[in-house]
Design a protein around this motif. Structure first.
Motif, PDB file in Angstrom:
ATOM      1  N   ARG A  68       0.810  -1.215   0.000  1.00 26.08           N
ATOM      2  CA  ARG A  68       0.000   0.000   0.000  1.00 26.08           C
ATOM      3  C   ARG A  68       0.851   1.277   0.000  1.00 26.08           C
ATOM      4  O   ARG A  68       0.737   2.112  -0.899  1.00 26.08           O
ATOM      5  CB  ARG A  68      -0.947   0.011   1.188  1.00 26.08           C
ATOM      6  CG  ARG A  68      -1.766   1.292   1.287  1.00 26.08           C
ATOM      7  CD  ARG A  68      -2.630   1.363   2.522  1.00 26.08           C
ATOM      8  NE  ARG A  68      -1.864   0.998   3.694  1.00 26.08           N
ATOM      9  CZ  ARG A  68      -2.382   0.618   4.846  1.00 26.08           C
ATOM     10  NH1 ARG A  68      -3.684   0.571   4.972  1.00 26.08           N
ATOM     11  NH2 ARG A  68      -1.642   0.295   5.865  1.00 26.08           N
ATOM     12  N   ASP A  69       1.683   1.456   1.000  1.00 24.05           N
ATOM     13  CA  ASP A  69       2.449   2.700   1.112  1.00 24.05           C
ATOM     14  C   ASP A  69       3.451   2.877  -0.022  1.00 24.05           C
ATOM     15  O   ASP A  69       3.529   3.965  -0.607  1.00 24.05           O
ATOM     16  CB  ASP A  69       3.113   2.791   2.485  1.00 24.05           C
ATOM     17  CG  ASP A  69       2.073   2.898   3.600  1.00 24.05           C
ATOM     18  OD1 ASP A  69       0.945   3.371   3.312  1.00 24.05           O
ATOM     19  OD2 ASP A  69       2.382   2.496   4.724  1.00 24.05           O
ATOM     20  N   PRO A  70       4.224   1.848  -0.378  1.00 18.10           N
ATOM     21  CA  PRO A  70       5.139   2.040  -1.511  1.00 18.10           C
ATOM     22  C   PRO A  70       4.409   2.375  -2.819  1.00 18.10           C
ATOM     23  O   PRO A  70       4.881   3.215  -3.588  1.00 18.10           O
ATOM     24  CB  PRO A  70       5.869   0.697  -1.625  1.00 18.10           C
ATOM     25  CG  PRO A  70       5.790   0.107  -0.264  1.00 18.10           C
ATOM     26  CD  PRO A  70       4.463   0.566   0.284  1.00 18.10           C
ATOM     27  N   LEU A  71       3.259   1.758  -3.060  1.00 21.24           N
ATOM     28  CA  LEU A  71       2.513   2.067  -4.278  1.00 21.24           C
ATOM     29  C   LEU A  71       1.968   3.490  -4.248  1.00 21.24           C
ATOM     30  O   LEU A  71       1.973   4.189  -5.263  1.00 21.24           O
ATOM     31  CB  LEU A  71       1.365   1.075  -4.480  1.00 21.24           C
ATOM     32  CG  LEU A  71       1.762  -0.289  -5.026  1.00 21.24           C
ATOM     33  CD1 LEU A  71       0.566  -1.230  -5.013  1.00 21.24           C
ATOM     34  CD2 LEU A  71       2.326  -0.168  -6.422  1.00 21.24           C
ATOM     35  N   ARG A  72       1.513   3.913  -3.102  1.00 19.60           N
ATOM     36  CA  ARG A  72       1.014   5.287  -2.991  1.00 19.60           C
ATOM     37  C   ARG A  72       2.148   6.281  -3.238  1.00 19.60           C
ATOM     38  O   ARG A  72       1.950   7.290  -3.909  1.00 19.60           O
ATOM     39  CB  ARG A  72       0.400   5.518  -1.615  1.00 19.60           C
ATOM     40  CG  ARG A  72      -1.003   4.985  -1.512  1.00 19.60           C
ATOM     41  CD  ARG A  72      -1.665   5.408  -0.226  1.00 19.60           C
ATOM     42  NE  ARG A  72      -3.025   4.882  -0.187  1.00 19.60           N
ATOM     43  CZ  ARG A  72      -3.669   4.604   0.915  1.00 19.60           C
ATOM     44  NH1 ARG A  72      -3.109   4.808   2.078  1.00 19.60           N
ATOM     45  NH2 ARG A  72      -4.904   4.139   0.862  1.00 19.60           N
ATOM     46  N   LEU A  81      -6.047   3.344  -8.009  1.00 18.30           N
ATOM     47  CA  LEU A  81      -5.243   2.717  -6.955  1.00 18.30           C
ATOM     48  C   LEU A  81      -5.799   3.064  -5.578  1.00 18.30           C
ATOM     49  O   LEU A  81      -5.906   2.198  -4.710  1.00 18.30           O
ATOM     50  CB  LEU A  81      -3.780   3.163  -7.058  1.00 18.30           C
ATOM     51  CG  LEU A  81      -2.876   2.636  -5.951  1.00 18.30           C
ATOM     52  CD1 LEU A  81      -2.761   1.120  -6.048  1.00 18.30           C
ATOM     53  CD2 LEU A  81      -1.506   3.285  -6.041  1.00 18.30           C
ATOM     54  N   GLY A  82      -6.176   4.322  -5.386  1.00 11.75           N
ATOM     55  CA  GLY A  82      -6.745   4.734  -4.107  1.00 11.75           C
ATOM     56  C   GLY A  82      -8.004   3.959  -3.779  1.00 11.75           C
ATOM     57  O   GLY A  82      -8.191   3.501  -2.649  1.00 11.75           O
ATOM     58  N   ARG A  83      -8.860   3.766  -4.764  1.00 11.37           N
ATOM     59  CA  ARG A  83     -10.096   3.018  -4.554  1.00 11.37           C
ATOM     60  C   ARG A  83      -9.795   1.557  -4.234  1.00 11.37           C
ATOM     61  O   ARG A  83     -10.373   0.982  -3.307  1.00 11.37           O
ATOM     62  CB  ARG A  83     -10.981   3.136  -5.802  1.00 11.37           C
ATOM     63  CG  ARG A  83     -12.425   2.919  -5.510  1.00 11.37           C
ATOM     64  CD  ARG A  83     -13.352   3.313  -6.653  1.00 11.37           C
ATOM     65  NE  ARG A  83     -12.995   2.677  -7.907  1.00 11.37           N
ATOM     66  CZ  ARG A  83     -12.710   3.351  -9.043  1.00 11.37           C
ATOM     67  NH1 ARG A  83     -12.764   4.655  -9.069  1.00 11.37           N
ATOM     68  NH2 ARG A  83     -12.397   2.705 -10.145  1.00 11.37           N
ATOM     69  N   VAL A  84      -8.860   0.971  -4.972  1.00  7.67           N
ATOM     70  CA  VAL A  84      -8.491  -0.433  -4.742  1.00  7.67           C
ATOM     71  C   VAL A  84      -7.949  -0.608  -3.328  1.00  7.67           C
ATOM     72  O   VAL A  84      -8.371  -1.511  -2.591  1.00  7.67           O
ATOM     73  CB  VAL A  84      -7.444  -0.912  -5.776  1.00  7.67           C
ATOM     74  CG1 VAL A  84      -6.847  -2.247  -5.371  1.00  7.67           C
ATOM     75  CG2 VAL A  84      -8.050  -0.990  -7.160  1.00  7.67           C
ATOM     76  N   LEU A  85      -7.027   0.243  -2.934  1.00  2.00           N
ATOM     77  CA  LEU A  85      -6.408   0.105  -1.616  1.00  2.00           C
ATOM     78  C   LEU A  85      -7.379   0.417  -0.487  1.00  2.00           C
ATOM     79  O   LEU A  85      -7.360  -0.251   0.554  1.00  2.00           O
ATOM     80  CB  LEU A  85      -5.166   0.985  -1.525  1.00  2.00           C
ATOM     81  CG  LEU A  85      -4.022   0.569  -2.464  1.00  2.00           C
ATOM     82  CD1 LEU A  85      -2.877   1.556  -2.371  1.00  2.00           C
ATOM     83  CD2 LEU A  85      -3.548  -0.836  -2.167  1.00  2.00           C
TER      84      LEU A  85
END
Length: 136
Positions: A68-72, A81-85
């Motif tokens: 989560r954090d590395p992808l953000r 991505l925000g919706r998925v996470l």
């Protein structure tokens, strides 16, 4: 004593009653063994459900913590991505709550039917999530 045909009876009524009681006791013992085997199998099945749910929740937490954090940081404020996470985080919280209820029922040696009935409407979230982001 003689029977009508003149032959001596092979057992007395008392012996017949004892034999019948022994057969009933043997049958009851077999039924108890069967019940014990069913109870043992039930216990193993309940333990397996809890263990599977523990693994599932642990893997969801790893996914959130590791990715989560590395992808953000990498993708910034990407809407998809925000919706998925966010939905994954919501699913993790739901599954953790469900796991807590299963553990509670297992500690009391109860069946899980009531827990599954209570949580059943929410399982659709998982299916919806998988369908929406399965190809992502």
């Amino acid at each position: 004593k003689r029977t009508r045909g003149g032959a001596a009876p092979t057992t007395t009524m008392k012996e017949d009653a004892v034999e019948a009681a022994c057969l009933r006791a043997a049958l009851a013992t077999d039924q108890l063994r069967g019940a014990d085997a069913l109870e043992t199998a039930r216990g193993h099945a309940l333990d397996e459900i809890v263990a599977s749910e523990e693994t599932y929740v642990a893997n969801m937490r790893i996914c959130l913590e590791v990715f989560r954090d590395p992808l953000r940081d990498l993708l910034g404020r990407d809407e998809v991505l925000g919706r998925v996470l966010n939905e994954l985080e919501m699913l993790e919280k739901f599954q953790a709550t469900f796991l807590g209820e299963l553990r509670s029922e297992r500690a009391r040696d109860e069946c899980f039917g009531a827990v599954f009935r209570r949580f059943a409407p929410f399982f659709k979230m998982t299916a919806t999530y998988a369908e929406a982001y399965g190809a992502w």
